[in-house]
Design a protein around this motif. Sequence first.
Motif, PDB file in Angstrom:
ATOM      1  N   VAL A 188       1.526 -21.914 107.236  1.00 34.57           N
ATOM      2  CA  VAL A 188       1.155 -20.514 107.415  1.00 34.57           C
ATOM      3  C   VAL A 188       2.300 -19.749 108.067  1.00 34.57           C
ATOM      4  N   CYS A 189       2.394 -18.495 107.655  1.00 36.36           N
ATOM      5  CA  CYS A 189       3.352 -17.601 108.299  1.00 36.36           C
ATOM      6  C   CYS A 189       2.527 -16.566 109.070  1.00 36.36           C
ATOM      7  N   VAL A 190       2.932 -16.285 110.293  1.00 36.78           N
ATOM      8  CA  VAL A 190       2.222 -15.295 111.110  1.00 36.78           C
ATOM      9  C   VAL A 190       2.894 -13.942 110.924  1.00 36.78           C
ATOM     10  N   PHE A 191       2.123 -12.944 110.488  1.00 34.35           N
ATOM     11  CA  PHE A 191       2.659 -11.581 110.393  1.00 34.35           C
ATOM     12  C   PHE A 191       2.078 -10.762 111.544  1.00 34.35           C
ATOM     13  N   ALA A 192       2.921 -10.396 112.490  1.00 34.76           N
ATOM     14  CA  ALA A 192       2.434  -9.645 113.655  1.00 34.76           C
ATOM     15  C   ALA A 192       2.469  -8.163 113.329  1.00 34.76           C
ATOM     16  N   PHE A 193       1.371  -7.445 113.642  1.00 38.31           N
ATOM     17  CA  PHE A 193       1.378  -5.999 113.386  1.00 38.31           C
ATOM     18  C   PHE A 193       1.103  -5.161 114.628  1.00 38.31           C
ATOM     19  N   GLY A 248       9.332 -17.547 107.087  1.00 39.88           N
ATOM     20  CA  GLY A 248       8.226 -18.427 106.711  1.00 39.88           C
ATOM     21  C   GLY A 248       7.355 -18.864 107.877  1.00 39.88           C
ATOM     22  N   GLU A 249       7.729 -18.464 109.097  1.00 40.08           N
ATOM     23  CA  GLU A 249       6.918 -18.860 110.256  1.00 40.08           C
ATOM     24  C   GLU A 249       6.389 -17.660 111.015  1.00 40.08           C
ATOM     25  N   PHE A 250       7.284 -16.700 111.249  1.00 42.48           N
ATOM     26  CA  PHE A 250       6.863 -15.544 112.037  1.00 42.48           C
ATOM     27  C   PHE A 250       7.629 -14.320 111.552  1.00 42.48           C
ATOM     28  N   ALA A 251       6.876 -13.251 111.243  1.00 40.94           N
ATOM     29  CA  ALA A 251       7.529 -12.026 110.789  1.00 40.94           C
ATOM     30  C   ALA A 251       6.753 -10.834 111.316  1.00 40.94           C
ATOM     31  N   LEU A 252       7.384  -9.683 111.319  1.00 45.98           N
ATOM     32  CA  LEU A 252       6.669  -8.463 111.672  1.00 45.98           C
ATOM     33  C   LEU A 252       6.173  -7.842 110.364  1.00 45.98           C
ATOM     34  N   ALA A 253       4.996  -7.217 110.417  1.00 47.10           N
ATOM     35  CA  ALA A 253       4.436  -6.640 109.197  1.00 47.10           C
ATOM     36  C   ALA A 253       5.416  -5.616 108.631  1.00 47.10           C
ATOM     37  N   LYS A 254       5.581  -5.653 107.312  1.00 40.64           N
ATOM     38  CA  LYS A 254       6.488  -4.703 106.647  1.00 40.64           C
ATOM     39  C   LYS A 254       5.856  -3.320 106.634  1.00 40.64           C
ATOM     40  N   TYR A 255       6.670  -2.302 106.768  1.00 37.31           N
ATOM     41  CA  TYR A 255       6.068  -0.958 106.777  1.00 37.31           C
ATOM     42  C   TYR A 255       7.036   0.096 106.272  1.00 37.31           C
ATOM     43  N   GLY A 256       6.500   1.249 105.974  1.00 36.54           N
ATOM     44  CA  GLY A 256       7.312   2.426 105.675  1.00 36.54           C
ATOM     45  C   GLY A 256       6.696   3.621 106.388  1.00 36.54           C
ATOM     46  N   ASN A 257       7.525   4.442 107.024  1.00 39.35           N
ATOM     47  CA  ASN A 257       6.982   5.644 107.681  1.00 39.35           C
ATOM     48  C   ASN A 257       7.212   6.816 106.739  1.00 39.35           C
ATOM     49  N   THR A 258       6.225   7.144 105.948  1.00 36.16           N
ATOM     50  CA  THR A 258       6.414   8.257 105.020  1.00 36.16           C
ATOM     51  C   THR A 258       5.092   8.977 104.806  1.00 36.16           C
ATOM     52  N   SER A 259       5.187  10.264 104.510  1.00 33.06           N
ATOM     53  CA  SER A 259       3.946  10.977 104.190  1.00 33.06           C
ATOM     54  C   SER A 259       4.027  11.545 102.774  1.00 33.06           C
ATOM     55  N   GLU A 260       5.012  11.030 101.999  1.00 35.26           N
ATOM     56  CA  GLU A 260       5.140  11.482 100.602  1.00 35.26           C
ATOM     57  C   GLU A 260       4.227  10.653  99.710  1.00 35.26           C
ATOM     58  N   LEU A 261       3.397  11.330  98.967  1.00 37.44           N
ATOM     59  CA  LEU A 261       2.422  10.631  98.128  1.00 37.44           C
ATOM     60  C   LEU A 261       3.075   9.592  97.223  1.00 37.44           C
TER      61      LEU A 261
END
Length: 676
Positions: free
Chosen positions: A412-417, A448-461
Amino acid sequence: QSTFKAKTKDPYPDWKAGEPVPYAALCTTFSKVEMTTKRLEISAHCSLFLRQVLRLTPSDLLPTILLMVNKLAADYAGIELGIGESLIMKAVSESTGRSLQHIKADQNEVGDLGLVAAKSRSKQPTMFKPKALTIQGVHKGFLAIAKIEGNGAQGRKVDGIKKLLSAADAHSAGKAIDITKDNGGPSEAKYIVRTLEGKLRLGLAERTVIVALAHAMIFHEFSQKGDKIPSTADLAIAESTLKSVYSELPSYEVIIPAMLEHGILNLPDNCRLQPGVPLKPMLAKPTKSITEVLDRFDGKDFTCEYKYDGERAQIHFVAHGAAMDLATKAPLAGKSDKGVSNIFSRNSEDLSKKYPDILAKLPTWIKDGTQSFVLDCETVAWDLVEKKVLPFQQLMTRKRKDVKVEDVKVQVCVFAFDILYLNGEALVNKPFRERRKHLQSAFAPVEGEFALAKYGNTSELEEIQILLEESVKASCEGLMVKMLDGPESFYQPSKRSQNWLKVKKDYLAGVGDSLDLVVLGAYFGRGKRTSWYGAFLLACYNPSTQNYESVCNIGTGFSEAILESLHTQLSEITIDRPKPFYTHPSGNKDQPDVWFEPKYVWEVKTADLTLSPRYKAAADEVGGGGKGVSLRFPRFIKERDDKKPDQATTSRIIAEMYQRQESVTKNKGPSIDDDF
Ligand code: ATP
């Protein structure tokens, strides 16, 4: 409290200051609560009783509250009663000398085992008056029953129940109860049995007990100081203080002694979020479209994170030697060179035995200087060869208990958010933008073990649309959209907040979210399915009435293998008749062939929601002239063993989904939800 004047001079006669609180006094309160449905009255009865506990025997406040909220200990302790009907019937029969046949006949007539126990006890000739039960004694008795395991556990549990029942109703022995006419009054046997079943059925929600406790405590403090009675504002401050402390530190074992020692208004200085005590996670509201997200967050900065499809995990850690004030026996099970740690589920259950591999690797992700933390994460199955996220089903193939690191096949990989606590400081009341910076600076991701949740900061539809597509390609369920700044972006433990919105890929054309429903009954199969159940009756949960409201009959989405295993699983929890807190479908032909204890929760998808005369789910909320909401073409997705029945989708959410669908079909545009 203004509209309701209950008598204040009503201490239970046999209860003297400093002596253990008689259990009968609590049952008298329960019985008063049971007689009304008005929330203010319920709260006033509880608060008056708690004031007496505080005045006469404050040391019993903790077990009193635990019995009122129907818990034996904090959720993370994993101690549960929930004893099956057959064991309880056996104990009632053996302790009252009535035959099992009579007990079953009564149960068939009234459908409330608590009442049956009350009647059986009241009919029993008494040779000698047993010693009256106390709250402490009953709480200890329940704890002992819950902890029994191993060889002959069932027999020993029955013995434990018999012990409690033979001491029940000492004061009222000989006064026969007619269960077809009265509700058993304050019978101790009735409430003992209902507690054992896991449901007091008083309409007493935990949040009402918390409010009553806050009021009782502030009244008590005022009277101790010789002050006048507290004002409405004083009551409101006490209430919000206790609620907020409990949401960060949901442990009465820690809070109540601290409150008695320091006073209710000083609780925030003495009881804060701390590693070792899991808090209830913040939850999200479903949305139907990206435009609904844009409407909701109009003009505010927000972020779109991948919504990973795995299991929610709250990871707690304290480095050796870190300056910590662990007020509780913190269940930090995983030990390493660096410190102690644990993982908790969405329900605050201890997952350390399921994920020892995570606990073993955890020290390698922690940067120097990170001394203590609480992380909110998703654990996801990971493909070591392709180096990518695997579907949820892969995670389900992992063993649930007593996993050995060397036997782990599905990595398992842990995705921290989110991060809720760091280096001695609670971060829940900091903006998300700031929390995310802490998250980025305190940890070192390992592929494969620990990652931060992927994200995008956008308000464009269009950009959000692209992110959504990318998330789906990366085996995620869609996006979680979150407010970034200001108090609206604070972490709200246990709240389903409109500041977190979920956009799932398959919402976009459908009804919205999937539903998590409780299995109440089953219909025998036909044709190929004759050996198993072929269809099932499902229900949502109504927290106000504490009833399970039937919402549909489901027979689609099951493979033969699943039907076979469901049959084995469900056969163990059949009951002779529906529980009194089940809302049946109307019409004889819709009644299931078999009924079950409320235990299992299934995730289900539906084509749409419709008003139905047959099912009564959310009937009060939608005002459909006695009609309830029902699912059309429901399909089984998976079992939700991380949810308890009372965490199933609520009638209110079903009503909201129905109304939103109606407003969309009528082109009125989607409605905006309120928080719970
Ligand atoms: P509920 O139905 O009560 O909202 P659920 O367990 O069915 O909860 P979903 O509704 O599908 O879950 O969505 C919320 C869940 O998504 C969270 O409880 C968490 O486990 C998971 N999740 C995955 N990625 C994220 C993320 N980036 N931020 C927050 N939650 C996430």
